[in-house]
Design a protein around this motif. Sequence first.
Motif, PDB file in Angstrom:
ATOM      1  N   LEU A  27      13.900   4.700  93.146  1.00 53.93           N
ATOM      2  CA  LEU A  27      14.034   6.152  93.147  1.00 53.93           C
ATOM      3  C   LEU A  27      13.070   6.642  92.086  1.00 53.93           C
ATOM      4  CD1 LEU A  27      17.902   6.701  93.262  1.00 53.93           C
ATOM      5  CD2 LEU A  27      16.295   6.699  95.152  1.00 53.93           C
ATOM      6  N   ARG A  53      11.822  14.285  94.079  1.00 55.00           N
ATOM      7  CA  ARG A  53      12.407  12.948  94.095  1.00 55.00           C
ATOM      8  C   ARG A  53      12.059  12.259  95.410  1.00 55.00           C
ATOM      9  NH1 ARG A  53      18.156  13.197  94.079  1.00 55.00           N
ATOM     10  NH2 ARG A  53      17.767  14.986  95.396  1.00 55.00           N
ATOM     11  N   MET A 100      12.440   8.326  97.572  1.00 50.75           N
ATOM     12  CA  MET A 100      12.916   6.955  97.662  1.00 50.75           C
ATOM     13  C   MET A 100      11.757   6.136  98.200  1.00 50.75           C
ATOM     14  SD  MET A 100      16.173   5.221  99.564  1.00 50.75           S
ATOM     15  CE  MET A 100      17.305   5.539  98.221  1.00 50.75           C
ATOM     16  N   PHE A 111      14.315  -1.134  96.756  1.00 47.61           N
ATOM     17  CA  PHE A 111      13.996   0.293  96.689  1.00 47.61           C
ATOM     18  C   PHE A 111      13.763   0.728  95.254  1.00 47.61           C
ATOM     19  CE2 PHE A 111      18.436  -0.016  95.822  1.00 47.61           C
ATOM     20  CZ  PHE A 111      18.676   0.950  94.861  1.00 47.61           C
TER      21      PHE A 111
END
Length: 119
Positions: free
Chosen positions: A84, A2, A4, A82
Motif C-alpha cells: 500500500l 493511495r 495498492m 502487495f
Amino acid sequence: MRVMVLVKATEDSEKGYRPSPETDAMMAAMGRFNDELRDAGILVMADGLTPSSQGRRVAFDGAERTVINGPFPQPRELVAGFWLWDVKDMDEAVAWVKRCPNPMPGPSEIEIRPFHELE
C-alpha cells in the motif's frame, strides 16, 4: 493518492517460499527497495502471501455460500504479495514500480490499482 501495488503470483510462487541463494538475494534486494520506499514516505504497508493452496474462497449466490479450498487455478491471475503506497499520482507509482527488483524468478508482473478516494 493511495494505491495498492499487487505482485502477481507465478507457478513458482504457488509452490511456496524455498530458501536458496537466488531467493535470499531477491529478498535482500526487495528489503532494500522497501527501505527506499519507507525513506521516501511512500510505503504504508507491505507483505507477501502464502500460496493459494493455503487459502479459501467463499462464493456467493443469493443466500447460498460455498467455501472453495485452494489451490486455485491460473496462478498468474492470483496475488503473491502487495504494497500500500501513498503517492502523488499514478505516474509516481509507475516510476517506483519500474525501479523495483524483479519480485519472482523469471517473468513476473506487478499491477497498480488506485483506491477510491471519497470526496
